[in-house]
Motif scaffolding. Structure first.
Motif, mmCIF file in Angstrom:
data_model
loop_
_atom_site.group_PDB
_atom_site.id
_atom_site.type_symbol
_atom_site.label_atom_id
_atom_site.label_comp_id
_atom_site.label_asym_id
_atom_site.label_seq_id
_atom_site.Cartn_x
_atom_site.Cartn_y
_atom_site.Cartn_z
ATOM 1 N N GLY A 1 1.245 5.229 -11.552
ATOM 2 C CA GLY A 1 0.342 5.926 -10.872
ATOM 3 C C GLY A 1 0.437 6.044 -9.220
ATOM 4 N N MET A 2 1.308 4.707 -8.538
ATOM 5 C CA MET A 2 0.512 4.272 -7.321
ATOM 6 C C MET A 2 2.576 4.322 -7.151
ATOM 7 N N ILE B 1 15.867 -0.320 0.323
ATOM 8 C CA ILE B 1 14.342 -0.659 -0.463
ATOM 9 C C ILE B 1 13.862 0.845 -0.177
ATOM 10 N N LYS B 2 13.580 1.085 -1.666
ATOM 11 C CA LYS B 2 13.125 2.581 -2.106
ATOM 12 C C LYS B 2 11.851 2.559 -2.883
ATOM 13 N N GLU B 3 11.811 3.840 -2.949
ATOM 14 C CA GLU B 3 10.413 3.719 -3.079
ATOM 15 C C GLU B 3 9.925 4.457 -4.778
ATOM 16 N N ILE B 4 9.273 3.465 -5.550
ATOM 17 C CA ILE B 4 8.776 3.093 -7.189
ATOM 18 C C ILE B 4 7.497 3.808 -7.236
ATOM 19 N N ILE C 1 0.581 -1.436 -0.007
ATOM 20 C CA ILE C 1 0.129 0.222 -0.462
ATOM 21 C C ILE C 1 0.813 1.193 0.349
ATOM 22 N N GLY C 2 2.236 1.061 -0.183
ATOM 23 C CA GLY C 2 3.162 2.193 -0.053
ATOM 24 C C GLY C 2 3.410 3.396 0.996
#
Ligand SMILES: Cc1cc2nc3c(=O)[nH]c(=O)nc-3n(C[C@H](O)[C@H](O)[C@H](O)COP(=O)(O)OP(=O)(O)OC[C@H]3O[C@@H](n4cnc5c(N)ncnc54)[C@H](O)[C@@H]3O)c2cc1C
Ligand code: SF4
Ligand code: SF4
Lengths: 301, 652
Positions: free
Chosen positions: B606-607, B599-602, B585-586
């Motif tokens: 669009g989510m 761990i990185k955000e991608i 769920i980001g």
């Protein structure tokens, strides 16, 4: 300064005899410093050396009874001038943490002993609770010109785990106090050597050799006097000094003070109150010269 | 799944307290198990062949071995199943030795526990998936931390093997303790004559980059691809221009700076070059003693320096280096012996350490090789050596034997006689530990040819008597007390972990023992490996050791690095975390908790989603326990796999 210093006081047997001046001077300086002492009611011998050489539970029973007496006074700490009493009282408390041993000891007593009480030496509370800086403030007659060595003996700080005070090899408590009193302290290299202790009775030659060496060393380093904190050390060095001289062919004439006596002197107490007349090697000349030095200094000021 | 179970006797290690036949029989009843047996030594060749044969014969597609710790043989058995054509992750190990047979004596209880562990393993195995490692290229450069004899050996061996080497040394010269020594046992050859040329080799080798007076600030990455941040500490001297002429040192008026190289038997100048053969031979300013840096006055060195290298404004500098492997060779330091009040606790100037004595013996040392008492500069006649100072003594928290002080004491006694033929040496010892080639012969020489008086016993007290030191101890062979009137006392002070060793270990992510010495991968079989891939050990940082052993380890570590770099690519461990993008769920909780920043955000259509960078992930699994969605799973330790083990154990 903590004004409410209040301790149970356990004099120990030698205080009633050979070291009466240690007891007198300890009480006198405590009074002068505002440290309250309450005598342990109906105290008895701690067991001294003979008891524990024969039977540990007997020795601990003798000491535990005294600790119990202190507990019944409603006090949690007790002080004693004598390192030998101190060692016995502390050992009893320590050994009685073991359940089996405790049961054995308690069987020897009228009632199970409460041994929660903490025991310390007079020296320890002066340094830790009262503070040398505070002692310094109370000095009225500095010991100017007194060249002194501090001799602690072999049991005052040993075993370190039990005594929990100062260093087992290089204690400084008395050196620091003497310095605060204005004396010139010469480092005494044999400060924790044995004086021969109670061998004075069965094997006098041992004391002649060991205490003789202490006196020789005092002379070598130029100490005019030694201070001690132990009745047995003091007795061997003071009372037996003439015997030692005879045995070793020496001519020592070194006054052996209890540190409490010199402390009392600096606090302005009289020689009488401090039992100076009880010493075998007369400190007369030395005390006169201190007084003289002080006068000269005052005049100069 | 068709599972085969092998229960190992490990000789009598397991069989003595676990009934392995019963364990195998019980295993046969477990779901999925079609074959189970007990074997004498599963790891031996016939033991492994039995597994291969069973896989073929019974068409097995998963194997459980109940034996020792996975630390010991997981790799071995993974290779075995691979040999039989299975994916190596379709294998599980139940540790019934360290976790069962070695820790309990009750055979029945042990057998039951072993059965439970085998059941857990086989239940987990049924949830295992084949995993496939990825390949990545490696950076064939190596970092050596510490420039003592061990680090020098590792650096030269690697460089000669064609690797690019980066060496980082904390002090302003390499050489370590050996550079301070006069001669070395058991050959009594001159230390600087054998070490000096090797130090020069380091400086001149085209493959070696040396950062002296530098420290490791940060280490990131993993085997094959480490990124190192090196802190070059400010020297206030431009080393590119400095010629090492020493004029600054000659003229510097601040003469009371601490001389660590000479073990403080003398002072040095605020600007100094530690010794004539230093590598690099460059000056540095000790800001604590420099009047210019402290008060803004002086500036003599800037005026006299013919090359104009002095820069009072210099700041620490940070450099990044990329390497594929690391050898740590940070050595040891001496125990602070002043806790021994019986030896004077530091009050007597003529009680010195063995390393101070080495500096005194050294012809290039501050006394020019003359033995002089620090107190009055006189030559001593009677010299007392005390061994095991801060070694083999529980009361000071140092129960271990330093291992080399018996030997160097014998050496120093021999050298004392060489320097002062009229002298007499005494050695107080506990035992003589001289277990090495030509070592016992050497200590005997000290006794028999050099007339050293060896006294077995401890010293109880040292005190000044006139201008001598009276050393009193026990002679436990004679059962008497002995007293020696000594002119000089030399303490054979033991070794302890080098200062800052534990901090560096944390940066390297390697483990250390309770004394701060680095832990080898296996006490016998992996002496220079650590449990972190790509990080190796050499020399006394692993435990006190003499020069021959330190050098041997330096070479061994170099061999390991060369072996690692013999491949162009390494396989990554597939036991890493992966994110199930449908479940994620980001929220970013995993990103915050990952200690390695793996761990990185991608952006996924669009989510916001989390994404694990496989090469950085160390497989610690911390993220999996923070994810509220169970979206991030550690491969080979997924929630399902762990729960199947728990269910196997809690059958009610
Ligand atoms: C008095 C004495 C005499 C001896 N005589 C002998 C002898 O005759 N023969 C013999 O075989 N052995 C002798 N030894 C033992 C010998 O000194 C050691 O075996 C040897 O020094 C070990 O080498 P090393 O490289 O592992 O450690 P070290 O010599 O301690 O070198 C370690 C190096 O790493 C550096 N370092 C430490 N921490 C860091 C860090 N965090 N970052 C960067 N650099 C760091 C240090 O500055 C040092 O340069 C003697 C030891 C002593 C104390
Ligand atoms: S500036 Fe500092 S280092 Fe340079 S000569 Fe003066 S005191 Fe020495
Ligand atoms: S090597 Fe010898 S001196 Fe050193 S700690 Fe071991 S026994 Fe003691």
């Amino acid at each position: 300064m903590n004004t409410s210093l209040n301790y149970a006081y356990y004099p120990g047997c030698s205080s009633t005899g050979t070291s009466v001046e240690y007891d007198m001077s300890s009480r006198a300086i405590c009074a002068a410093l505002g440290i309250q002492l309450q005598d342990v009611p109906d105290w008895s011998c701690c067991g001294s050396t003979p008891a524990h050489t024969v039977d540990h539970s007997l020795s601990s029973a003798l000491s535990a009874r005294n600790l119990d007496q202190v507990a019944s006074m409603g006090l949690d700490s007790c002080i004693t001038p004598c390192p030998s009493c101190l060692a016995n009282l502390k050992t009893a408390k320590h050994k009685m943490q073991d359940e089996n041993f405790r049961d054995k000891v308690n069987k020897l007593l009228e009632k199970p002993a409460n041994t929660q009480v903490e025991t310390k030496s007079v020296l320890q509370i002066l340094v830790e609770d009262y503070g040398i800086e505070n002692i310094k403030k109370k000095v009225v007659k500095p010991l100017t010109g007194l060249v002194v060595g501090a001799y602690y003996g072999c049991i005052l700080n040993r075993p370190a785990e039990l005594m929990q005070f100062d260093s087992r090899e290089h204690p400084m408590a008395m050196d620091n106090i003497m310095e605060a009193l204005g004396a010139t302290v010469v480092p005494f290299p044999l400060k924790v050597e044995c004086c021969g202790a109670s061998f004075g009775i069965p094997r006098k030659d041992v004391v002649m050799r060991l205490s003789g060496k202490l006196l020789d060393t005092a002379q070598e380093i130029g100490a005019l006097a030694l201070v001690t904190a132990c009745p047995l050390c003091q007795m061997n060095l003071d009372m037996r000094q003439s015997q030692i001289n005879r045995a070793n062919g020496t001519k020592h004439n070194i006054p052996i003070f209890y540190f409490t006596q010199l402390l009392g002197l600096a606090l302005g107490l009289t020689e009488k109150e401090l039992g100076m007349d009880k010493l075998c090697v007369s400190p007369r000349t030395l005390l006169n010269s201190i007084a003289k030095e002080e006068q000269i200094k005052e005049k100069a000021a | 799944m068709k599972i085969g179970v092998f229960v190992c006797h490990c000789g009598s290690n397991i069989e003595a307290t676990v009934d392995t036949a019963t364990v195998a029989a019980a295993a046969r009843e477990f779901p999925g198990v079609v074959f189970a047996t007990d074997t004498m030594y599963t790891c031996s060749e016939p033991g492994q062949d039995e597994i291969v044969d069973a896989i073929k014969e019974h068409n097995l597609d998963g194997i459980v071995v109940a034996s020792c710790s996975p630390r010991m043989h997981e790799q071995t058995f993974r290779r075995t199943v691979e040999r039989a054509g299975l994916n190596k992750y379709l294998f599980e190990m139940a540790n019934i030795r360290e976790h069962v047979s070695w820790i309990g004596k009750d055979r029945e209880a042990n057998t039951n526990k072993a059965v439970d562990l085998v059941r857990m393993a086989s239940e987990k195995l049924m949830n295992n998936q084949p995993l496939y490692p990825k390949k990545f290229t490696i950076n064939k450069r190596v970092l050596i931390i510490g420039g003592g004899v061990a680090g020098i050996q590792a650096a030269l061996d690697c460089a000669d093997g064609g690797l690019e080497v980066v060496m980082v040394e904390k002090t302003s010269t390499i050489g370590g303790k050996m550079a301070k020594l006069d001669k070395t046992f058991p050959t009594v050859d001159c230390s600087s004559c054998i070490l000096g040329p090797r130090m020069v080799d380091v400086a001149q080798h085209p493959n070696i980059t040396l950062y002296a007076f530098s420290e490791i600030e940060e280490i990131n990455g993993y085997v094959g691809n480490f990124e190192i941040k090196v802190k070059k500490k400010a020297t206030y001297v431009d080393w590119d221009a400095c010629t090492g002429c020493g004029i600054c040192m000659e003229k510097c008026p601040s003469k009371k700076a601490t001389d660590t190289f000479n073990e403080e038997i003398d002072f040095t100048k605020a600007i100094n070059i530690p010794f004539a053969q230093a590598i690099p031979k460059k000056a540095k300013i000790d800001p604590e003693f420099c009047t210019m840096l402290k008060k803004g006055k002086c500036g003599v060195c800037a005026k006299v320096c013919p090359s104009g290298c002095i820069d009072y404004e210099m700041k620490d500098e940070f450099i990044t280096e990329k390497v594929g492997a690391i050898v740590t060779a940070t050595g040891f330091d001496l125990f602070d012996w002043t806790v021994y009040e019986e030896y004077g606790g530091g009050r007597y100037p003529d009680v010195i350490t063995s390393l101070q004595y080495e500096r005194m013996l050294s012809a290039s040392g501050p006394t020019g090789g003359h033995i002089k008492r620090p107190s009055d500069g006189k030559e001593p006649k009677d010299v007392v050596f005390i061994q095991c100072v801060g070694s083999r003594d529980k009361s000071v928290g140092r129960p271990y034997c330093t291992g080399f002080c018996c030997m160097y004491t014998a050496k120093q006694a021999i050298l004392t006689k060489d320097h002062l033929p009229g002298s007499q040496s005494y050695v107080f010892y506990m035992d003589i530990r001289a277990a090495g080639k030509l070592y016992d012969e050497f200590t005997r020489r000290a006794m028999e040819e050099y007339d050293t008086n060896y006294i077995r016993g401890r010293v109880s007290m040292i005190y000044p008597k006139g201008d001598k030191l009276l050393v009193r101890g026990a002679d436990t062979l004679m059962g008497t007390q002995v007293e020696v009137d000594a002119d000089l006392v030399v303490l054979a002070v033991g070794a302890e972990a080098s200062k800052g060793a534990s901090k560096l270990a944390e940066k390297l992510r390697i483990s250390y023992d309770s004394y701060g010495f680095y832990m080898e991968g296996h006490p016998k079989l992996k002496p220079v490996e650590t449990n972190t891939a790509g990080v190796y050990l050499a020399g006394a940082c692993q435990g006190p050791k003499d020069i021959p052993s330190s050098v041997a380890q330096g070479s061994a570590a170099a061999a390991k690095v060369l072996g690692l770099f013999s491949k162009d690519q390494l396989e990554s461990d597939p036991q890493v975390s992966t994110v199930d993008i449908k479940r994620c769920i980001g929220c970013g909780k995993c990103i915050q908790t990952c200690p390695f920043g793996a761990i990185k955000e991608i952006d996924f259509r669009g989510m916001i989603k989390a994404n694990v960078i496989e090469t950085i992930c160390q497989g610690c699994g911390i993220c999996t326990s923070t994810c509220p969605q169970g979206a991030v799973q550690l491969q080979h330790s997924t929630d399902n796999q762990i729960l199947s083990e728990v269910n196997a154990l809690c059958q009610f």
